[in-house]
Design a protein around this motif. Structure first.
Motif, PDB file in Angstrom:
ATOM      1  N   THR A 109       0.834  -1.204   0.000  1.00 55.75           N
ATOM      2  CA  THR A 109       0.000   0.000   0.000  1.00 55.75           C
ATOM      3  C   THR A 109       0.873   1.260   0.000  1.00 55.75           C
ATOM      4  OG1 THR A 109      -0.077   0.191   2.394  1.00 55.75           O
ATOM      5  CG2 THR A 109      -1.748  -1.223   1.367  1.00 55.75           C
ATOM      6  N   GLY A 110       0.234   2.374  -0.248  1.00 59.15           N
ATOM      7  CA  GLY A 110       0.957   3.640  -0.286  1.00 59.15           C
ATOM      8  C   GLY A 110       1.648   3.938   1.029  1.00 59.15           C
ATOM      9  N   THR A 111       0.937   3.708   2.111  1.00 60.51           N
ATOM     10  CA  THR A 111       1.526   4.040   3.408  1.00 60.51           C
ATOM     11  C   THR A 111       2.750   3.175   3.706  1.00 60.51           C
ATOM     12  OG1 THR A 111       0.917   4.727   5.643  1.00 60.51           O
ATOM     13  CG2 THR A 111       0.147   2.551   4.959  1.00 60.51           C
ATOM     14  N   VAL A 114       5.594   4.943   2.071  1.00 62.75           N
ATOM     15  CA  VAL A 114       5.979   6.158   2.807  1.00 62.75           C
ATOM     16  C   VAL A 114       6.756   5.784   4.070  1.00 62.75           C
ATOM     17  CG1 VAL A 114       5.059   8.113   4.122  1.00 62.75           C
ATOM     18  CG2 VAL A 114       4.097   7.556   1.872  1.00 62.75           C
ATOM     19  N   PHE A 137      -1.202  14.575   2.670  1.00 62.88           N
ATOM     20  CA  PHE A 137      -1.764  13.280   3.060  1.00 62.88           C
ATOM     21  C   PHE A 137      -0.789  12.187   2.631  1.00 62.88           C
ATOM     22  CE2 PHE A 137      -4.041   9.345   2.609  1.00 62.88           C
ATOM     23  CZ  PHE A 137      -4.793   9.309   3.771  1.00 62.88           C
ATOM     24  N   HIS A 138      -0.361  11.381   3.591  1.00 66.24           N
ATOM     25  CA  HIS A 138       0.614  10.341   3.246  1.00 66.24           C
ATOM     26  C   HIS A 138       0.217   8.954   3.729  1.00 66.24           C
ATOM     27  CE1 HIS A 138       3.367  13.300   1.584  1.00 66.24           C
ATOM     28  NE2 HIS A 138       3.225  14.027   2.668  1.00 66.24           N
ATOM     29  N   GLY A 139      -0.932   8.815   4.385  1.00 66.90           N
ATOM     30  CA  GLY A 139      -1.367   7.483   4.790  1.00 66.90           C
ATOM     31  C   GLY A 139      -1.688   7.405   6.266  1.00 66.90           C
ATOM     32  N   GLU A 203       3.909  16.032  -1.849  1.00 64.12           N
ATOM     33  CA  GLU A 203       3.106  15.653  -3.022  1.00 64.12           C
ATOM     34  C   GLU A 203       3.165  16.847  -3.975  1.00 64.12           C
ATOM     35  OE1 GLU A 203      -0.995  14.261  -1.210  1.00 64.12           O
ATOM     36  OE2 GLU A 203       0.218  15.422   0.177  1.00 64.12           O
ATOM     37  N   GLU A 208      -5.692  14.312  -1.567  1.00 58.52           N
ATOM     38  CA  GLU A 208      -6.631  14.287  -0.437  1.00 58.52           C
ATOM     39  C   GLU A 208      -6.735  15.662   0.215  1.00 58.52           C
ATOM     40  OE1 GLU A 208      -8.448  11.425   0.088  1.00 58.52           O
ATOM     41  OE2 GLU A 208      -7.366  11.021  -1.766  1.00 58.52           O
ATOM     42  N   ASP A 236       6.090  11.925  -2.766  1.00 58.19           N
ATOM     43  CA  ASP A 236       5.045  10.916  -2.596  1.00 58.19           C
ATOM     44  C   ASP A 236       4.152  10.984  -3.834  1.00 58.19           C
ATOM     45  OD1 ASP A 236       2.840   9.427  -2.049  1.00 58.19           O
ATOM     46  OD2 ASP A 236       2.544  10.184  -0.006  1.00 58.19           O
ATOM     47  N   VAL A 238       2.214   8.527  -4.800  1.00 58.25           N
ATOM     48  CA  VAL A 238       1.272   7.407  -4.652  1.00 58.25           C
ATOM     49  C   VAL A 238      -0.015   7.676  -5.433  1.00 58.25           C
ATOM     50  CG1 VAL A 238      -0.250   6.285  -2.949  1.00 58.25           C
ATOM     51  CG2 VAL A 238       2.202   6.510  -2.490  1.00 58.25           C
ATOM     52  N   GLN A 239      -0.539   8.900  -5.312  1.00 59.48           N
ATOM     53  CA  GLN A 239      -1.806   9.202  -5.994  1.00 59.48           C
ATOM     54  C   GLN A 239      -1.589   9.938  -7.320  1.00 59.48           C
ATOM     55  OE1 GLN A 239      -6.224  11.068  -5.046  1.00 59.48           O
ATOM     56  NE2 GLN A 239      -4.955  10.409  -3.379  1.00 59.48           N
ATOM     57  N   LYS A 265      -0.944   2.525  -5.585  1.00 59.56           N
ATOM     58  CA  LYS A 265      -2.209   2.717  -6.328  1.00 59.56           C
ATOM     59  C   LYS A 265      -2.143   2.124  -7.739  1.00 59.56           C
ATOM     60  CE  LYS A 265      -4.013   6.561  -3.608  1.00 59.56           C
ATOM     61  NZ  LYS A 265      -5.285   6.311  -2.969  1.00 59.56           N
TER      62      LYS A 265
HETATM   63  C1  LIG Z   1      -0.296  10.886  -1.647  1.00 57.27           C
HETATM   64  C2  LIG Z   1      -0.692   9.658  -0.898  1.00 57.27           C
HETATM   65  N1  LIG Z   1       0.219   9.008  -0.166  1.00 57.27           N
HETATM   66  C3  LIG Z   1      -0.078   7.901   0.517  1.00 57.27           C
HETATM   67  C4  LIG Z   1      -1.353   7.394   0.506  1.00 57.27           C
HETATM   68  C5  LIG Z   1      -1.670   6.172   1.293  1.00 57.27           C
HETATM   69  O1  LIG Z   1      -1.891   5.092   0.440  1.00 57.27           O
HETATM   70  P1  LIG Z   1      -2.649   3.807   1.003  1.00 57.27           P
HETATM   71  O2  LIG Z   1      -4.045   4.239   1.282  1.00 57.27           O
HETATM   72  O3  LIG Z   1      -2.558   2.808  -0.097  1.00 57.27           O
HETATM   73  O4  LIG Z   1      -1.917   3.385   2.221  1.00 57.27           O
HETATM   74  C6  LIG Z   1      -2.344   8.029  -0.242  1.00 57.27           C
HETATM   75  C7  LIG Z   1      -3.720   7.518  -0.268  1.00 57.27           C
HETATM   76  O5  LIG Z   1      -4.657   8.145  -0.727  1.00 57.27           O
HETATM   77  C8  LIG Z   1      -2.008   9.196  -0.951  1.00 57.27           C
HETATM   78  O6  LIG Z   1      -2.911   9.864  -1.674  1.00 57.27           O
END
Ligand SMILES: Cc1ncc(COP(=O)(O)O)c(C=O)c1O
Length: 415
Positions: A109-111, A114, A137-139, A203, A208, A236, A238-239, A265
């Motif tokens: 997962t994203g978190t 991170v 937002f990082h998780g 980001e 988010e 980051d 992720v999104q 993602k």
């Molecule tokens: C920029 C960013 N980092 C990290 C995450 C966390 O990812 P996850 O929900 O897969 O842990 C998200 C989730 O929306 C995100 O938008």
């Protein structure tokens, strides 16, 4: 809706409350309720479905792999699927962009990505503090929460979230102060109380946090501050990676090269879990197994992720179409903004937002869109922004249809 969700599933559930129907099938830009009702999906799994639901090109490869009993679970063992993915990342992503990174597969997962990035930055620099940004937002895990802005989410930690310091994101003061004035002052003043940071995590466009897009010159300035103060730059993505803003990496436009890049993602292509952390080779100081986990790398996602890179990133067609479609969304948003005072058009590429001064309005627009069988999420600290994130593979007809529903929904709410 079947009450098993209410009787058995935790109160923590959220999207099932936002869109109170039970979905069954999904294809491309469409989700189908179990009664067959089609819903146009301009949410795309919060960026996990950039290539659409059940993309047939990716599905074919996945089914072939499953059919031949390809390894499904393998911790971080070497597999044919992983080799193919790494080779494709090298050929389609890194080499064409002149990037030199090592790839780490943390939990899927994203978190997870991170958390690993923060640990690694601390290990490399021997420093503990991390700089994050307002509305980041990082998780949801503790390290990621410590660099996340949202007070409701932070409150869920139940313990102090420490070793991080928030700084103003681009345009936080609406141009009233020069970029990084406060940040640099603190870094340079031995009396400021700011411990030398290990890294900055950013980001390039806050999904988010309210579809806040940073300017390329702001990012270049940030990279410069990092360089001058010996801080690592963690992007980051992720999104906003995997083409959401147009180019594969959201930082390409700014021409910066982060020390560490977090991806998840859509990196697996098919909406199945996968995360990948890219690390400059000189920073890859992990000991074997120092950061591990059961689900590192996900072989079926390697298969679909490789195919997504081959199908969509062998040329710049997707990047161009994302930018063009994004501009079309921007035109429609500008039209809405011209008619409704207090509305704001935000974002770039196919990560767009429509912000409202009154935070209730975005929720009402989202509900009005759902009544019209369309999935639109909200974002921002008070959910005051309508988030417009269709799959990048959305057709022109679907895009127009969605923009019409959005316009009608705003009209229904604001009159
Ligand atoms: C920029 C960013 N980092 C990290 C995450 C966390 O990812 P996850 O929900 O897969 O842990 C998200 C989730 O929306 C995100 O938008």
């Amino acid at each position: 809706m079947n009450d098993i969700f209410e009787s058995l599933e935790s109160e923590v559930r959220s999207y099932s409350r936002t869109w109170p129907t039970t979905f069954d099938r999904a294809s491309g830009s469409w989700l189908y309720g179990e009664d067959g009702t089609p819903y146009l999906d301009f949410f795309a799994g919060a960026g996990a479905l950039n290539y659409g639901h059940n993309n047939p090109l990716l599905k074919r490869k996945l089914l072939e792999y499953m059919e031949r009993d390809g390894v499904t679970h393998g911790l971080d063992q070497a597999t044919v699927a992983k080799r193919e993915f790494l080779e494709t990342v090298q050929d389609k992503l890194l080499e064409p962009r002149g990037l030199n990174y090592k790839a780490q597969f943390p939990g899927p997962t994203g978190t997870n990505s991170v958390e690993g990035a923060l640990k690694l930055a601390r290990k490399i620099t021997g420093r503990e503090s991390i700089i994050s940004f307002t509305n980041a937002f990082h998780g949801m895990t503790l390290g990621s929460l410590s660099v996340t802005g949202n007070s409701m989410k932070r409150g869920g930690a139940g313990i102090p979230l420490v070793h991080s310091t928030p700084m103003p994101y681009d345009n936080y003061f609406e141009g009233q102060y020069p970029d990084f004035l406060y940040f640099e002052r603190l870094l340079e003043d031995s009396g400021s109380g700011l411990n030398s940071p290990a890294a900055v995590i950013v980001e390039t466009l806050q999904g988010e946090g309210g579809i806040n897009s940073s300017r390329p010159e702001w990012l270049r300035g940030l990279a410069d501050v990092c360089q001058r103060h010996g801080m690592l730059l963690i992007v980051d993505d992720v999104q906003m990676g995997c083409g959401r803003t147009g180019p594969f990496f959201s930082f390409e436009e700014a021409g910066v090269t982060p020390d560490i890049v977090c991806l998840s993602k859509s990196i697996g292509g098919y909406g199945m879990p996968l995360a990948m952390t890219l690390i400059k080779p000189e920073h890859d100081v992990w000991e074997p197994g120092e950061h591990n986990g059961t689900f590192r790398g996900n072989n079926p996602s390697f298969i679909t992720g490789s195919e997504a890179l081959r199908q969509y990133w062998s040329d710049d067609a997707l990047q161009k179409s994302t930018i063009a479609k994004g501009e079309r969304v921007g035109e429609v948003l500008d039209g809405i903004v011209a008619e409704h005072s207090g509305a704001e058009s935000k974002g770039r590429g196919l990560a767009r937002g429509l912000g409202f001064e009154d935070p209730e309005i975005a929720n009402r627009v989202s509900r009005a869109a759902f009544d019209r069988k369309m999935i639109l999420e909200t974002s921002g600290p008070q959910s005051e922004v309508i988030k417009i994130m269709p799959p990048l593979t959305v057709t022109d007809d679907e895009l127009e249809r969605g923009l019409q529903v959005l316009t009608d929904s705003v009209q229904a709410v604001l009159g």
